[in-house]
Design an enzyme around this catalytic site. Structure first.
Site, PDB file in Angstrom:
ATOM      1  N   GLN A 120       1.265  -0.837  -0.080  1.00  0.00           N
ATOM      2  CA  GLN A 120      -0.003  -0.041   0.052  1.00  0.00           C
ATOM      3  C   GLN A 120       1.290   1.392   0.215  1.00  0.00           C
ATOM      4  OE1 GLN A 120      -2.194   1.839   3.244  1.00  0.00           O
ATOM      5  NE2 GLN A 120      -4.166   0.846   2.123  1.00  0.00           N
ATOM      6  N   TYR A 175      -7.261  11.347   3.186  1.00  0.00           N
ATOM      7  CA  TYR A 175      -6.335  10.796   2.719  1.00  0.00           C
ATOM      8  C   TYR A 175      -5.790  13.103   1.891  1.00  0.00           C
ATOM      9  CZ  TYR A 175      -4.883   7.731   6.504  1.00  0.00           C
ATOM     10  OH  TYR A 175      -5.121   7.249   7.355  1.00  0.00           O
ATOM     11  N   ARG A 187      -7.752   2.632  -2.773  1.00  0.00           N
ATOM     12  CA  ARG A 187      -8.615   2.185  -0.655  1.00  0.00           C
ATOM     13  C   ARG A 187      -9.521   3.251  -1.567  1.00  0.00           C
ATOM     14  NH1 ARG A 187     -10.909   0.484   2.183  1.00  0.00           N
ATOM     15  NH2 ARG A 187      -9.882   0.738   4.554  1.00  0.00           N
ATOM     16  N   GLY A 232      -9.212  -6.740   8.691  1.00  0.00           N
ATOM     17  CA  GLY A 232      -8.302  -6.303   9.505  1.00  0.00           C
ATOM     18  C   GLY A 232      -7.313  -6.141  10.597  1.00  0.00           C
ATOM     19  N   ARG A 233      -8.378  -6.144  12.149  1.00  0.00           N
ATOM     20  CA  ARG A 233      -8.052  -6.910  12.693  1.00  0.00           C
ATOM     21  C   ARG A 233      -8.363  -7.916  13.739  1.00  0.00           C
ATOM     22  NH1 ARG A 233     -12.625  -1.854  15.480  1.00  0.00           N
ATOM     23  NH2 ARG A 233     -13.177  -2.160  13.539  1.00  0.00           N
ATOM     24  N   CYS A 289     -12.018  -2.767  20.409  1.00  0.00           N
ATOM     25  CA  CYS A 289     -12.033  -1.427  21.654  1.00  0.00           C
ATOM     26  C   CYS A 289     -11.103  -0.819  21.070  1.00  0.00           C
ATOM     27  CB  CYS A 289     -10.787  -2.678  22.826  1.00  0.00           C
ATOM     28  SG  CYS A 289      -9.524  -3.468  22.462  1.00  0.00           S
ATOM     29  N   ALA A 332      -7.178 -12.275  32.718  1.00  0.00           N
ATOM     30  CA  ALA A 332      -5.334 -12.507  33.325  1.00  0.00           C
ATOM     31  C   ALA A 332      -5.303 -14.077  33.977  1.00  0.00           C
ATOM     32  CB  ALA A 332      -5.631 -11.875  34.340  1.00  0.00           C
ATOM     33  N   GLU A 350     -12.085 -20.921  40.306  1.00  0.00           N
ATOM     34  CA  GLU A 350     -12.838 -19.526  39.805  1.00  0.00           C
ATOM     35  C   GLU A 350     -14.232 -19.509  40.849  1.00  0.00           C
ATOM     36  OE1 GLU A 350     -15.160 -15.900  38.989  1.00  0.00           O
ATOM     37  OE2 GLU A 350     -12.947 -16.254  38.591  1.00  0.00           O
ATOM     38  N   ASN A 405     -14.604  -9.228  34.838  1.00  0.00           N
ATOM     39  CA  ASN A 405     -15.628  -8.238  34.400  1.00  0.00           C
ATOM     40  C   ASN A 405     -16.281  -8.242  32.633  1.00  0.00           C
ATOM     41  OD1 ASN A 405     -15.377  -6.725  36.552  1.00  0.00           O
ATOM     42  ND2 ASN A 405     -13.805  -6.006  36.422  1.00  0.00           N
TER      43      ASN A 405
END
Length: 663
Positions: free
Chosen positions: A107, A180, A228, A339-340, A366, A413, A432, A440
């Protein structure tokens, strides 16, 4: 095979791609060296996604211009900065990618112009087509000269020639998309020029036309050049974007012009359109948070596909394979870009092909590890996958001696620690105190827009099952239990508890977690105290459910102490809260709740708010009492997650990976 249409080949130009999956371009911050080549992290990162089955790998943005917009190095790769070095490092990478049957496009960017992120790109006078305001800085941009435009065009030809020598199968031009520099020329709002690069649509697209012509002249007509492309801008005003479903007057590119531009761009020689909507002024469109629906670009891609005869790529939360398969079948797009999701799980495509859907680690949208860290620290990572973009540095360490390790706490964790320990060959056992894993994630995932938090909890359950980790639910652990166990090492990941305080009539004062999990009914009218991320999301969820919600925050702005949150997430949530009917009161101190009324002191004076309940969302406090009972009795003991320091999902997972990978 299920989803067989996702595994059929397709051609971009004369380049055949083995399946319908592309790795969407994401800023390769941290993946370049000081000479503009790909560093070892970058080579490993892209190779891992090719190994995982992705048909087309598209790098994140790289530069070819070294004169107009100079970058601080190392930043992103640059195909002309040191051509010999660029070709050498590219060839090392593309040869490895090709070993897996994947193709790879570089790219190439025309520049950032008015949207340069100051923390990434150093100090220089921002440029643009015309004298217009910068997106982030309180500065006006200076117009590019025609000589500078010609210089950038020539650099594209040089860079693409180097990319072809380096083994790339094609290039993708960045971008008549997201506002852009090339997009700024294409949009009349930003382009006020009266020369051959301004005025008519054809003139505004001239820069992009000259780029593809230059590349084809240098690399041959059969060298694929994709673009793009954003078909609609979603701009209400300078630095103001529209929300989903909002009625507004488009100040940028509207759909009518967007489709006309798409036809022109293909006629100029572009071989594919990688399509979305949005600009930096409406950032949450191009970088969709969890508050955007999945597959949000499909309808726009379909519009483009109906007017052009080249492949259309579609990204934007397309990680649901049912949706992806339907999008291909219905003609919404030709290629699904991930992507993510490929940050979260580089093996997504192979797992899908093998029918192992429950083993795909979900992206939770997130943007903490990717856009948040690009924005703040110039590096791309992933909140749920600590190995992303550092595959070699964070590879699993072999063990010399197997250990029995106790993990107390089944939040992210504890689960991540147990997972990593088991992969490495240790014997981990997890306890647990509640009846399910996730910590959470469970209350946090209650709103429908946070469904992927619950998916992550399910993924951990499945991983621990596959790895043979013994999991004990409904099992609260005491100091004596630990001491009797004869463990080689102990990990305490007992999480955190919501902070609470008395307001008087506390029978109707609940924590956000109580309401999110359905343990408490807030009634039809409620006040949320605390305008951090949890408070805002709780207020939004309740308002979308038809409740009358007031949000009270002591500071002068919402989410003032959360960070770094990606601007796309923060800015969208900040606007969604009042847009959804939530009354927001900032700079207010709550003094009491009685007789169905909450009293608070505001800058305008004392205010009484009638409400059926009050929801406290004022933060969490560490639950680390067991650790302190044991810290001098256990030779090898670790404190992780919120029990160590209340933070976010990313640091809970990352810290657990780091510690568990070195036991």
């Amino acid at each position: 095979m299920k989803y067989e249409n996702l595994f059929s080949p397709i051609k971009i130009g004369n380049c055949e791609i083995k399946n319908r999956f592309a790795m969407a371009p994401m800023g390769p911050l941290g993946l370049a060296d000081a000479e503009g080549g790909f560093n070892q992290r970058g080579i490993d990162y892209y190779t891992e996604r090719a190994k995982g089955g992705t048909g087309l790998i598209i790098t994140g943005v790289t530069f070819s211009d070294c004169e107009v917009e100079t970058q601080s190095m190392p930043n992103c790769p640059n195909s002309t900065y040191n051509p010999v070095h660029f070709v050498r490092t590219s060839r090392e990478m593309t040869e490895r990618v090709h070993a897996y049957g994947a193709k790879m496009f570089l790219q190439m960017s025309g520049g950032f112009g008015r949207v340069t992120i100051p923390t990434n790109l150093g100090e220089f006078p921002p440029v643009a087509p015309s004298e217009i305001p910068h997106r982030w800085l309180d500065k006006m941009c200076r117009p590019l000269t025609v000589e500078e435009i010609k210089s950038i065009v020539k650099s594209f030809g040089d860079g693409a020639y180097n990319a072809k020598r380096g083994g790339f199968d094609g290039v993708e031009i960045h971008a008549v998309h997201e506002g852009y520099l090339l997009d700024q020329f294409a949009i009349s709002m930003f382009n006020l020029r009266n020369d051959e690069y301004g005025g008519s649509l054809e003139n505004r697209l001239r820069f992009a036309k000259e780029v593809v012509e230059e590349i084809k002249s240098r690399c041959g007509e059969d060298f694929p050049v994709a673009l793009r492309y954003s078909v609609k801008s979603m701009i209400k005003d300078w630095r103001e974007g529209a929300l989903p479903g909002e009625e507004f007057e488009e100040m940028g590119r509207d759909i009518e012009e967007g489709l006309e531009a798409a036809k022109l761009l293909v006629s100029y020689g572009y071989d594919a359109l990688d399509t979305d909507v949005g600009t930096y002024d409406a950032w949450w469109w191009n970088h969709p948070p969890m508050y955007q629906e999945k597959g949000l670009y499909r309808e726009y891609c379909r519009m483009v596909k109906e007017v052009v005869d080249v492949p259309v790529l579609c990204a934007g939360r397309m990680d649901d394979p049912e949706m992806a398969s339907k999008a291909i079948a219905d003609g919404d797009c030709d290629v699904v870009s991930l992507g993510r999701p490929l940050l979260a799980d580089p093996d997504y495509v192979n797992k899908l092909r093998a029918g192992r859907l429950d083993e795909i680690r979900p992206c939770i949208s997130c943007q903490e590890g990717c856009m948040g860290r690009i924005q703040e620290y110039s590096m791309i990572n992933c909140a749920v996958n600590p190995q992303a973009a550092r595959e070699r540095a964070m590879s699993y360490n072999p063990i010399l001696k197997k250990k029995r390790v106790l993990v107390v706490g089944g939040g992210v964790a504890g689960c991540e620690a147990a997972r990593v320990l088991a992969i490495r060959g240790h014997e981990a056992e997890l306890f647990e105190k509640s009846d399910r894993l996730g910590g959470n994630l469970i209350p946090g995932g209650a709103p429908d827009f946070k469904e992927d938090d619950i998916a992550l909890a399910h993924w951990y359950e499945r991983q621990l099952e596959l790895l043979g980790v013994k999991v004990n639910l409904n099992s609260e652990v005491t100091k004596d239990d630990v001491l009797k166990g004869n463990w080689d090492a102990v990990i305490i990941a007992t999480g955190s508890q919501p902070k609470v305080f008395s307001l008087g009539d506390d029978d109707k004062v609940f924590t956000a977690a109580d309401v999110l999990t359905g343990e408490k009914n807030p009634g039809d009218t409620t006040v949320v105290i605390g305008g951090g991320l949890v408070g805002c999301e709780t207020a939004l969820w309740l308002a979308q459910d038809g409740k009358k919600v007031t949000l009270v925050e002591a500071l002068d702005a919402l989410m003032a102490v959360n960070g770094p949150i990606c601007h796309a997430n923060k800015d969208m949530l900040e606007r969604l809260v009042p847009y959804s009917g939530v009354e927001v009161i900032t700079g207010a101190k709550v003094t009491g709740y009685s007789g169905g009324k909450l009293t608070c002191e505001t800058p305008e004076g004392t205010k009484e708010i009638p409400c059926d309940s009050v929801i406290l969302s004022v933060g969490y406090k560490e639950e680390n009492s067991l650790y302190h009972e044991l810290e001098f009795d256990i030779p090898e003991i670790y404190l992780l997650g919120d029990a160590k320091k209340v933070s976010n999902i990313m640091y809970g997972i990352w810290d657990a990976f780091e510690v568990a990978n070195h036991i």
